[in-house]
Scaffold this motif. Sequence first.
Motif, mmCIF file in Angstrom:
data_model
loop_
_atom_site.group_PDB
_atom_site.id
_atom_site.type_symbol
_atom_site.label_atom_id
_atom_site.label_comp_id
_atom_site.label_asym_id
_atom_site.label_seq_id
_atom_site.Cartn_x
_atom_site.Cartn_y
_atom_site.Cartn_z
ATOM 1 N N ASN A 115 -12.916 13.915 -8.858
ATOM 2 C CA ASN A 115 -11.516 14.142 -8.474
ATOM 3 C C ASN A 115 -10.909 12.872 -7.880
ATOM 4 O O ASN A 115 -9.750 12.544 -8.143
ATOM 5 C CB ASN A 115 -11.424 15.294 -7.480
ATOM 6 N N LEU A 116 -11.700 12.162 -7.062
ATOM 7 C CA LEU A 116 -11.211 10.898 -6.506
ATOM 8 C C LEU A 116 -10.911 9.903 -7.618
ATOM 9 O O LEU A 116 -9.919 9.169 -7.558
ATOM 10 C CB LEU A 116 -12.251 10.312 -5.545
ATOM 11 N N ARG A 117 -11.760 9.883 -8.626
ATOM 12 C CA ARG A 117 -11.545 8.987 -9.769
ATOM 13 C C ARG A 117 -10.218 9.281 -10.435
ATOM 14 O O ARG A 117 -9.445 8.363 -10.754
ATOM 15 C CB ARG A 117 -12.690 9.145 -10.765
ATOM 16 N N ASN A 118 -9.933 10.562 -10.670
ATOM 17 C CA ASN A 118 -8.680 10.928 -11.330
ATOM 18 C C ASN A 118 -7.472 10.560 -10.484
ATOM 19 O O ASN A 118 -6.450 10.080 -11.000
ATOM 20 C CB ASN A 118 -8.679 12.427 -11.634
ATOM 21 N N ILE A 119 -7.568 10.785 -9.168
ATOM 22 C CA ILE A 119 -6.449 10.456 -8.276
ATOM 23 C C ILE A 119 -6.198 8.952 -8.267
ATOM 24 O O ILE A 119 -5.056 8.488 -8.378
ATOM 25 C CB ILE A 119 -6.739 10.967 -6.847
ATOM 26 N N VAL A 120 -7.275 8.181 -8.155
ATOM 27 C CA VAL A 120 -7.141 6.716 -8.113
ATOM 28 C C VAL A 120 -6.626 6.192 -9.444
ATOM 29 O O VAL A 120 -5.798 5.270 -9.483
ATOM 30 C CB VAL A 120 -8.497 6.075 -7.744
ATOM 31 N N ARG A 121 -7.101 6.768 -10.548
ATOM 32 C CA ARG A 121 -6.643 6.318 -11.870
ATOM 33 C C ARG A 121 -5.139 6.544 -12.031
ATOM 34 O O ARG A 121 -4.418 5.650 -12.489
ATOM 35 C CB ARG A 121 -7.414 7.061 -12.960
ATOM 36 N N ARG A 122 -4.662 7.737 -11.663
ATOM 37 C CA ARG A 122 -3.224 8.009 -11.785
ATOM 38 C C ARG A 122 -2.408 7.140 -10.841
ATOM 39 O O ARG A 122 -1.338 6.623 -11.211
ATOM 40 C CB ARG A 122 -2.959 9.489 -11.501
ATOM 41 N N THR A 128 1.053 0.185 -10.982
ATOM 42 C CA THR A 128 1.178 -0.864 -11.989
ATOM 43 C C THR A 128 2.526 -0.781 -12.702
ATOM 44 O O THR A 128 3.169 -1.802 -12.984
ATOM 45 C CB THR A 128 0.034 -0.764 -13.009
ATOM 46 N N ALA A 129 2.966 0.455 -12.986
ATOM 47 C CA ALA A 129 4.267 0.640 -13.638
ATOM 48 C C ALA A 129 5.406 0.178 -12.739
ATOM 49 O O ALA A 129 6.446 -0.287 -13.225
ATOM 50 C CB ALA A 129 4.455 2.112 -14.007
ATOM 51 N N GLY A 131 5.125 -2.314 -10.735
ATOM 52 C CA GLY A 131 4.949 -3.736 -10.484
ATOM 53 C C GLY A 131 4.327 -4.034 -9.145
ATOM 54 O O GLY A 131 4.440 -5.156 -8.630
ATOM 55 N N THR A 132 3.664 -3.051 -8.554
ATOM 56 C CA THR A 132 3.036 -3.211 -7.241
ATOM 57 C C THR A 132 1.535 -3.405 -7.410
ATOM 58 O O THR A 132 0.895 -2.639 -8.138
ATOM 59 C CB THR A 132 3.287 -1.969 -6.362
ATOM 60 N N PRO A 133 0.954 -4.414 -6.755
ATOM 61 C CA PRO A 133 -0.503 -4.601 -6.856
ATOM 62 C C PRO A 133 -1.245 -3.374 -6.330
ATOM 63 O O PRO A 133 -0.923 -2.870 -5.252
ATOM 64 C CB PRO A 133 -0.765 -5.835 -5.988
ATOM 65 N N ALA A 134 -2.214 -2.918 -7.085
ATOM 66 C CA ALA A 134 -2.955 -1.712 -6.705
ATOM 67 C C ALA A 134 -4.152 -2.089 -5.838
ATOM 68 O O ALA A 134 -5.311 -1.923 -6.232
ATOM 69 C CB ALA A 134 -3.401 -0.957 -7.954
ATOM 70 N N SER A 135 -3.874 -2.596 -4.632
ATOM 71 C CA SER A 135 -4.952 -2.940 -3.712
ATOM 72 C C SER A 135 -5.506 -1.669 -3.085
ATOM 73 O O SER A 135 -4.841 -0.622 -3.073
ATOM 74 C CB SER A 135 -4.423 -3.869 -2.618
ATOM 75 N N PRO A 136 -6.727 -1.696 -2.543
ATOM 76 C CA PRO A 136 -7.287 -0.500 -1.903
ATOM 77 C C PRO A 136 -6.394 0.048 -0.801
ATOM 78 O O PRO A 136 -6.219 1.267 -0.691
ATOM 79 C CB PRO A 136 -8.632 -0.995 -1.357
ATOM 80 N N ALA A 137 -5.818 -0.858 0.000
ATOM 81 C CA ALA A 137 -4.945 -0.392 1.079
ATOM 82 C C ALA A 137 -3.691 0.279 0.522
ATOM 83 O O ALA A 137 -3.241 1.320 1.033
ATOM 84 C CB ALA A 137 -4.568 -1.570 1.974
ATOM 85 N N ARG A 138 -3.122 -0.297 -0.533
ATOM 86 C CA ARG A 138 -1.909 0.283 -1.129
ATOM 87 C C ARG A 138 -2.224 1.606 -1.806
ATOM 88 O O ARG A 138 -1.431 2.558 -1.733
ATOM 89 C CB ARG A 138 -1.313 -0.702 -2.136
ATOM 90 N N LEU A 139 -3.366 1.684 -2.473
ATOM 91 C CA LEU A 139 -3.758 2.934 -3.109
ATOM 92 C C LEU A 139 -3.992 4.024 -2.065
ATOM 93 O O LEU A 139 -3.622 5.185 -2.270
ATOM 94 C CB LEU A 139 -5.034 2.725 -3.932
ATOM 95 N N ALA A 140 -4.615 3.656 -0.946
ATOM 96 C CA ALA A 140 -4.848 4.635 0.117
ATOM 97 C C ALA A 140 -3.529 5.151 0.680
ATOM 98 O O ALA A 140 -3.360 6.355 0.922
ATOM 99 C CB ALA A 140 -5.694 3.995 1.222
ATOM 100 N N GLU A 141 -2.572 4.253 0.857
ATOM 101 C CA GLU A 141 -1.258 4.664 1.367
ATOM 102 C C GLU A 141 -0.529 5.553 0.359
ATOM 103 O O GLU A 141 0.112 6.545 0.720
ATOM 104 C CB GLU A 141 -0.424 3.416 1.662
ATOM 105 N N HIS A 142 -0.671 5.214 -0.928
ATOM 106 C CA HIS A 142 0.043 5.959 -1.966
ATOM 107 C C HIS A 142 -0.546 7.348 -2.178
ATOM 108 O O HIS A 142 0.185 8.304 -2.470
ATOM 109 C CB HIS A 142 -0.027 5.167 -3.281
#
Length: 277
Positions: A115-122, A128-129, A131-142
């Motif tokens: 489930n974490l894989r699917n969430i992170v993939r989406r 990316t769409a 134009g924001t870098p998908a850093s771990p911190a940004r992904l965690a915030e998102h």
Amino acid sequence: MAVKSQYPEDPDTHHWFCRLAGLPEGPEREQIRREIICAWLPVAHRLALRYRDRGETLEDLRQVAAVGLVNAVDRYDPALGGAFLPFAIPTIVGEIKRHFRDRMWSVHVPRRVQNLRNIVRRATADLTAEGTPASPARLAEHTGLTEEEVRQGNEALHGFRALSLDASVPTDGNDVRLGDTMGADDDALSLVLDREAAKGGISSLAEREKRVLYLRFFAGMTQSAIAAELGISQIHVSRLIAESCRRIREGAESADPRGTHTVTRPSRHTRAQPKVR
């Protein structure tokens, strides 16, 4: 109120379902069931198309979707008043997702990590769409996940299929086999404790005794060859080896407060060289 289909070509099988519900097991019931399944099969194939390009062939996805359709037909009850399509879609999609979860992973991965894989993939695709870098911190915030959960999801992104050890891995412009980049057990590690325990005893030996041990156990020479090189008898060489090994063993045992350490006699194939002058 029945929910209308989003596709005009979707069949109207309500009367078939009502008839199916009133029939006992037998050839007539089986024939009507088969006709309903065939009528809705194009819908199952359309749902399978949504999951193409995810590592599974379209034909296999269609077969899995057909299994989900059969389950939906068997479980649907027209007496409840709902339309068949809203009931069938989650049943078919659920069967496809279950196939990916249970059949497609090369190794077993807990459902939580999947489930974490699917969430992170989406989330990665969304950022990316934008134009924001998908850093771990940004992904965690998102996503609202912790950075550790994001890390687990990222690791699972690359763990869906295992690579063959013969797969090519680019290294400094050259392709090498994946198996060639993997480490192997070092047989010499098993001798580390013995070597450390034997250091004290070896250092206490005379130079000639050290030389004899070196020629016998590291240079691989026979006792007769050692005797010829040193100008002594083979019996003398044998006695020197036995006495030296005894002193080294006693030194190792006295250095061990428990007195339980046993020094293994070195192999003639051992490559490490002692400090012998």
